[in-house]
Design a protein around this motif. Structure first.
Motif, mmCIF file in Angstrom:
data_model
loop_
_atom_site.group_PDB
_atom_site.id
_atom_site.type_symbol
_atom_site.label_atom_id
_atom_site.label_comp_id
_atom_site.label_asym_id
_atom_site.label_seq_id
_atom_site.Cartn_x
_atom_site.Cartn_y
_atom_site.Cartn_z
ATOM 1 N N ASN A 70 0.810 -1.215 0.000
ATOM 2 C CA ASN A 70 0.000 0.000 0.000
ATOM 3 C C ASN A 70 0.847 1.270 0.000
ATOM 4 O O ASN A 70 0.414 2.290 0.528
ATOM 5 N N MET A 71 2.053 1.189 -0.598
ATOM 6 C CA MET A 71 2.888 2.393 -0.728
ATOM 7 C C MET A 71 3.242 2.582 -2.188
ATOM 8 O O MET A 71 4.282 2.113 -2.655
ATOM 9 N N PRO A 72 2.380 3.248 -2.959
ATOM 10 C CA PRO A 72 2.690 3.472 -4.372
ATOM 11 C C PRO A 72 3.951 4.320 -4.520
ATOM 12 O O PRO A 72 4.426 4.916 -3.542
ATOM 13 N N GLU A 73 4.479 4.333 -5.757
ATOM 14 C CA GLU A 73 5.670 5.139 -5.998
ATOM 15 C C GLU A 73 5.400 6.577 -5.569
ATOM 16 O O GLU A 73 4.275 7.070 -5.713
ATOM 17 N N LEU A 74 6.381 7.218 -5.008
ATOM 18 C CA LEU A 74 6.309 8.607 -4.534
ATOM 19 C C LEU A 74 5.464 8.769 -3.263
ATOM 20 O O LEU A 74 5.259 9.877 -2.790
ATOM 21 N N HIS A 75 4.965 7.637 -2.708
ATOM 22 C CA HIS A 75 4.219 7.741 -1.439
ATOM 23 C C HIS A 75 5.204 8.159 -0.344
ATOM 24 O O HIS A 75 6.286 7.565 -0.219
ATOM 25 N N PRO A 76 4.866 9.175 0.432
ATOM 26 C CA PRO A 76 5.827 9.671 1.424
ATOM 27 C C PRO A 76 6.219 8.626 2.470
ATOM 28 O O PRO A 76 7.299 8.709 3.057
ATOM 29 N N ALA A 77 5.348 7.605 2.679
ATOM 30 C CA ALA A 77 5.672 6.608 3.705
ATOM 31 C C ALA A 77 6.931 5.822 3.354
ATOM 32 O O ALA A 77 7.578 5.248 4.231
ATOM 33 N N ARG A 78 7.296 5.793 2.060
ATOM 34 C CA ARG A 78 8.537 5.074 1.697
ATOM 35 C C ARG A 78 9.742 5.682 2.426
ATOM 36 O O ARG A 78 10.743 5.014 2.636
ATOM 37 N N ASP A 79 9.604 6.949 2.780
ATOM 38 C CA ASP A 79 10.707 7.612 3.494
ATOM 39 C C ASP A 79 10.896 7.069 4.910
ATOM 40 O O ASP A 79 11.896 7.361 5.556
ATOM 41 N N MET A 80 9.900 6.312 5.404
ATOM 42 C CA MET A 80 10.064 5.741 6.745
ATOM 43 C C MET A 80 11.247 4.759 6.763
ATOM 44 O O MET A 80 11.771 4.446 7.826
ATOM 45 N N TRP A 81 11.598 4.236 5.604
ATOM 46 C CA TRP A 81 12.695 3.274 5.539
ATOM 47 C C TRP A 81 13.771 3.789 4.596
ATOM 48 O O TRP A 81 13.531 3.900 3.400
ATOM 49 N N ASP A 82 14.929 4.131 5.129
ATOM 50 C CA ASP A 82 16.049 4.536 4.274
ATOM 51 C C ASP A 82 16.578 3.293 3.585
ATOM 52 O O ASP A 82 17.032 2.355 4.249
ATOM 53 N N THR A 83 16.499 3.307 2.275
ATOM 54 C CA THR A 83 16.603 2.057 1.531
ATOM 55 C C THR A 83 17.908 1.951 0.747
ATOM 56 O O THR A 83 18.380 2.935 0.189
ATOM 57 N N PHE A 84 18.471 0.727 0.728
ATOM 58 C CA PHE A 84 19.600 0.441 -0.167
ATOM 59 C C PHE A 84 19.012 -0.007 -1.504
ATOM 60 O O PHE A 84 18.343 -1.055 -1.568
ATOM 61 N N TYR A 85 19.243 0.761 -2.547
ATOM 62 C CA TYR A 85 18.772 0.369 -3.880
ATOM 63 C C TYR A 85 19.878 -0.416 -4.573
ATOM 64 O O TYR A 85 21.055 -0.094 -4.455
ATOM 65 N N VAL A 86 19.467 -1.458 -5.296
ATOM 66 C CA VAL A 86 20.448 -2.279 -6.021
ATOM 67 C C VAL A 86 20.505 -1.755 -7.448
ATOM 68 O O VAL A 86 19.459 -1.567 -8.075
ATOM 69 N N ASP A 87 21.729 -1.510 -7.936
ATOM 70 C CA ASP A 87 21.862 -1.021 -9.315
ATOM 71 C C ASP A 87 21.295 -2.030 -10.290
ATOM 72 O O ASP A 87 21.714 -3.186 -10.313
ATOM 73 N N THR A 88 20.346 -1.616 -11.111
ATOM 74 C CA THR A 88 19.850 -2.495 -12.176
ATOM 75 C C THR A 88 19.932 -1.690 -13.466
ATOM 76 O O THR A 88 19.817 -0.468 -13.432
ATOM 77 N N PRO A 89 20.140 -2.354 -14.604
ATOM 78 C CA PRO A 89 20.343 -1.607 -15.852
ATOM 79 C C PRO A 89 19.167 -0.698 -16.186
ATOM 80 O O PRO A 89 19.339 0.392 -16.680
ATOM 81 N N THR A 90 17.964 -1.151 -15.884
ATOM 82 C CA THR A 90 16.800 -0.396 -16.352
ATOM 83 C C THR A 90 16.270 0.610 -15.337
ATOM 84 O O THR A 90 15.766 1.657 -15.696
ATOM 85 N N GLY A 91 16.366 0.290 -14.053
ATOM 86 C CA GLY A 91 15.683 1.127 -13.049
ATOM 87 C C GLY A 91 14.177 0.901 -13.210
ATOM 88 O O GLY A 91 13.764 -0.153 -13.680
ATOM 89 N N GLY A 92 13.372 1.855 -12.841
ATOM 90 C CA GLY A 92 11.921 1.775 -13.078
ATOM 91 C C GLY A 92 11.261 0.685 -12.271
ATOM 92 O O GLY A 92 11.707 0.370 -11.166
#
Ligand code: FA5
Length: 370
Positions: free
Chosen positions: A169-191
Motif C-alpha cells: 500500500n505504498m505506491p511510488e512517490l508515497h511519502p511513507a517510503r521515506d520511513m525506511w532509508d533504503t539500499f537500492y540495487v543497481d539495475t540496468p533499467t531502473g523503473g
C-alpha cells in the motif's frame, strides 16, 4: 676420528717383527684396538667417521697396514702378513656392518619410545563454536509461535520495490517510503523492475498470501537492511520476525492476546505490554508495542532511556487495501500483522546496552552466550 695405533705407521722391520709369531702378535694388537674403539661408536655419524678411519682408501688403517707392512715384507713373511691382513679386513667390515644394524635398531627403538601413546595424558580441548545470541533469540521466538500454530516461512533478501513497498500500500512517490532509508540495487533499467535490499520482512506477507488461500498463520524470520547510521540501537543489517494471521473474524483482541502471550513467554510472566497508536501504510489501525524494560523492571534505567518501557515491534490489523493486491476478499477476511526487531529483543532480554556488540564478533562477548 684418528686411530690410536702408531704401529701401523711403521714397517715390520722398524717394529722388529721378523718372525710369523711376532707378525701375528702385531695383528692381535691392531684387532684389540679396533674392538676397543668400535664399542664406543654410538651413532651413525660416529660410525661413518670410524669406517673412514679404518677402511678409508688414502689413510685408513688397512691401507697403512698394506703399505707399511705387506708391501715391504720379506718374501718369507708376506703370506703371513697377507693372511693377517685378510682376516683383519673381514673382521673390520663385518663388525662395522653389525654395529650399523645395532645403531639403526637402537634409534628406531628410541623413536618408538618417544612416540608411545600415553593414554593418561589429558586430551586437547577443541574449541567448538556456539549459536550466536541472535540465532538463539530467533530460535526462541520461533518456538513460541510454533506452539501457537504459526508456520515458519522465508523470503528473498533482495526484493523488488513492488513487494517491499507497492503491494504494502505504498505506491511510488508515497511519502511513507521515506520511513525506511533504503539500499537500492543497481539495475540496468531502473523503473518498475527496481531491486532493493528489503527494508523489512513485510514483503513476505504479500508473497505468502499470493501463494496460499486463507487462513494464514505464519512467521517470517530474516535479515533486513536499512541505510541507518550504526549507533547503540541501530544497525544497517539486522533481523526481524514478521507475523501474519488472516482468517474470518480475527479481531484486535486476538492480536493483543497473541502478543501478550508472546511477551510473557519471552520476557517472563511479570512483563507487561502497552500499545501506542502508530502508523504503517499496510495496517489500520496501527500500533507500536512496548514491553516493560527487563533491566529495571519498569523503574527507568539507561537501557530504556528512563521511560521504563522498551519498544519491541510495529503492528496492526491488516489494511483491507493490502488484500486487493493478493486477491483476498476484504469483506470476508480480517487479520493482524506484526514485525519485531530481533536484535533489539536480544539486547532487552540480556540487558545489553549497545546493539553493535552483536556484530563485532568479539569472542569474549560471544562466550557469555554458550
Ligand atoms: C517495520 O519494519 C514494519 N514492517 C513492522 C510492521 C510489520 C508493522 C507488520 C506493521 C505490521 P519498524 O520500522 O518500526 O517497522 O521496524 C520494526 C522493528 O525493527 C523496530 O521495532 C525495531 O525493533 C527494529 N529496528 C528498526 N530499525 C532498526 C535498526 N536500524 N537496527 C536494529 N533494529 C531496528
Amino acid at each position: 676420528m684418528p686411530v690410536n695405533l702408531p704401529i701401523v705407521e711403521k714397517t715390520l722391520e722398524q717394529l722388529g717383527a721378523d718372525t710369523p709369531e711376532r707378525v701375528a702378535a702385531l695383528f692381535v694388537k691392531v684387532r684389540a684396538e679396533f674392538d676397543r674403539e668400535i664399542a664406543a661408536v654410538a651413532d651413525d655419524a660416529a660410525r661413518k667417521q670410524f669406517r673412514d678411519a679404518w677402511l678409508g682408501r688414502k689413510a685408513g688403517v688397512l691401507t697403512l697396514v698394506t703399505d707399511n707392512w705387506l708391501k715391504p715384507a720379506s718374501p718369507a713373511l708376506k703370506p703371513v702378513v697377507g693372511q693377517g691382513l685378510n682376516e683383519l679386513r673381514s673382521h673390520v667390515e663385518s663388525s662395522i656392518k653389525r654395529r650399523r644394524a645395532e645403531i639403526e635398531r637402537q634409534s628406531a627403538e628410541r623413536a618408538a619410545a618417544a612416540e608411545r601413546l600415553d593414554l593418561s595424558l589429558p586430551g586437547i580441548a577443541r574449541a567448538v563454536g556456539t549459536r550466536h545470541l541472535v540465532r538463539q533469540t530467533l530460535d526462541e521466538i520461533e518456538a513460541i509461535f510454533l506452539r501457537l500454530g504459526f508456520a515458519v516461512v522465508e523470503g528473498p533478501e533482495i526484493e523488488t520495490t513492488y513487494y517491499n513497498f507497492e503491494a504494502l500500500n505504498m505506491p511510488e512517490l508515497h511519502p511513507a517510503r521515506d520511513m525506511w532509508d533504503t539500499f537500492y540495487v543497481d539495475t540496468p533499467t531502473g523503473g518498475p523492475g527496481q531491486l532493493v535490499l528489503r527494508t523489512h520482512t513485510s514483503p513476505v506477507q504479500i508473497r505468502t498470501m499470493e501463494r496460499q488461500p486463507p487462513p494464514v498463520r505464519v512467521i517470517v524470520p530474516g535479515k533486513v537492511y536499512r541505510r541507518d547510521n550504526p549507533d547503540a540501537s541501530h544497525l544497517f543489517m539486522f533481523h526481524q520476525i514478521e507475523g501474519l494471521a488472516v482468517d474470518q473474524d480475527l479481531t484486535f483482541a486476538d492480536f493483543k492476546g497473541t502478543i501478550e502471550f508472546f511477551v510473557h513467554e519471552f520476557l517472563g510472566k511479570n512483563a507487561r505490554t502497552r500499545l501506542r497508536p502508530s502508523y504503517f501504510p499496510f495496517t489500520e489501525p496501527s500500533a507500536e508495542v512496548d514491553a516493560t524494560c527487563i533491566v529495571c523492571s519498569g523503574r527507568g534505567c539507561r537501557v530504556c532511556k528512563q521511560t521504563g518501557w522498551m519498544e519491541i515491534m510495529g503492528a496492526g490489523m491488516v489494511d483491507p487495501a493490502v488484500y486487493g493486491f493478493v486477491g483476498y476478499d476484504p469483506k470476508q477476511l480480517s487479520g493482524f500483522a506484526f514485525g519485531m526487531g530481533v536484535d533489539r529483543l536480544a539486547l532487552l532480554k540480556q540487558g545489553i546496552g549497545d546493539i553493535q556488540v552483536l556484530q563485532q564478533n568479539d569472542v569474549r562477548f560471544l562466550r557469555q552466550y554458550p
